[in-house]
Design a protein around this motif. Structure first.
Motif, short mmCIF file in Angstrom:
data_model
loop_
_atom_site.label_atom_id
_atom_site.label_comp_id
_atom_site.label_asym_id
_atom_site.label_seq_id
_atom_site.Cartn_x
_atom_site.Cartn_y
_atom_site.Cartn_z
N ASN A 94 -65.98 64.77 -14.51
CA ASN A 94 -65.74 65.64 -15.66
C ASN A 94 -66.82 65.50 -16.72
N LYS A 148 -63.30 69.81 -17.25
CA LYS A 148 -62.42 68.81 -16.63
C LYS A 148 -61.87 69.37 -15.33
N ASN A 149 -62.30 68.78 -14.23
CA ASN A 149 -61.83 69.26 -12.92
C ASN A 149 -61.33 68.14 -12.01
N PRO A 183 -57.97 70.73 -13.56
CA PRO A 183 -57.91 69.52 -12.73
C PRO A 183 -56.74 69.50 -11.76
#
Length: 301
Positions: free
Chosen positions: A69, A74-75, A297
């Motif tokens: 991230n 944000k993943n 995410p």
């Protein structure tokens, strides 16, 4: 199932979190002390009996943390990768890059940063893992820019395997030229190419147009010069360990041709193309899916 009102939902949440964690393994916070600061990371450990094979996951370019991230992106791609490997019996070490997140205190001034700094960090992590009896074989998994970092580290220390994950098969200057080609007007494109030529020759440039300052600012140029020296095709060809090249077919940052170029350079390498996988390792075949993949995410890799 209905639960009585008196159930403490904080307790229920804690129990569910434990069950989810145990489904893939155990998360352990770790530190690496270096002469120039402490690096912080996470070990994703399998539930099975040690010793385990272990891989070091190297994040890509920019201020990317151990989870994959950045501040506005944000993943959790690398977090999901580490946990997924642990679920399959392979331990994974993820760490915040020097100068990022918990490793912020170990970050040098920008003008003092070199590409080899990141390579040395990986070499030191390998040495740290070698001292832990819980681990048997050690591999390196480099994502994006981390692919080249991993190649160089694999040449400097003993590892058992290397995986290039969405790694470029072109030199950094070629990649920058390709990315800027359709974005700059002719006059700035010519100036950008002129600056690149000087940096490739190892010479810094003072006359930087404001529109190009984010890429070529003077404090960043020493890092770019150190990065530009390395050709991923040449580096992967020199490795004497098993090599796997993994690439998604819908990656907008690195192409399938990059992966094919890397695999062709290392005749014994295995090439695996993942249909519909983008640069952050998630399914994305439509523009809306591409955007969500970088910022949601909850989407699995």
């Amino acid at each position: 199932m209905m639960l009585p009102n008196r159930v403490n939902w904080f307790v229920v949440s804690a129990v569910l979190a434990i069950l989810v964690t145990e489904a893939w393994g155990i998360e352990e916070r770790v530190q690496l002390k270096t002469p120039t600061g402490t690096l912080h990371g996470t070990l994703d450990l399998p539930n099975s009996t040690a010793p385990h094979p272990v891989v070091i996951i190297i994040a890509g370019s920019g201020p990317t943390d151990r989870d994959g991230n950045q501040a506005q992106l944000k993943n959790d791609s690398l977090k999901q990768l580490g946990q997924g490997l642990a679920a399959k019996g392979i331990a994974a070490l993820r760490y915040d890059k020097r100068g990022v997140a918990e490793s912020a205190g170990a970050g040098p001034k920008e003008e003092d940063l070199r590409f080899e700094t990141y390579v040395t960090d990986v070499v030191q992590w390998v040495g740290w893992l070698r001292q832990d009896s819980r681990f048997s074989r050690i591999g390196i998994v480099g994502h994006s820019e981390g692919s080249l970092i991993g190649m160089l580290a694999a040449k400097q220390t003993k590892v058992d395997a290397f995986v290039s994950l969405a790694g470029s098969g072109r030199t950094a200057p070629a990649l920058i030229r390709a990315q800027l080609d359709s974005k700059l007007p002719p006059n700035l494109k010519a100036k950008s190419n002129e600056i690149l030529g000087e940096l490739i020759a190892g010479r810094t440039v003072t006359d930087i147009p404001k529109a190009l300052a984010a890429i070529y600012r003077p404090s960043l140029q020493p890092y770019l010069i150190s990065w530009f020296k390395h050709d991923p095709v040449r580096e992967i060809a020199a490795l004497d360990v098993p090599v796997l090249v993994v690439q998604g077919t819908t990656d907008l940052q690195v192409s399938v041709n990059d992966a094919k170029r890397l695999a062709a350079a290392k005749k014994t390498a295995k090439l695996r193309l993942i249909n519909g996988m983008n640069h952050v390792l998630k399914h994305a075949t439509q523009p809306a899916e591409q955007q969500a993949a970088y910022t949601n995410p909850s989407l699995p890799i």
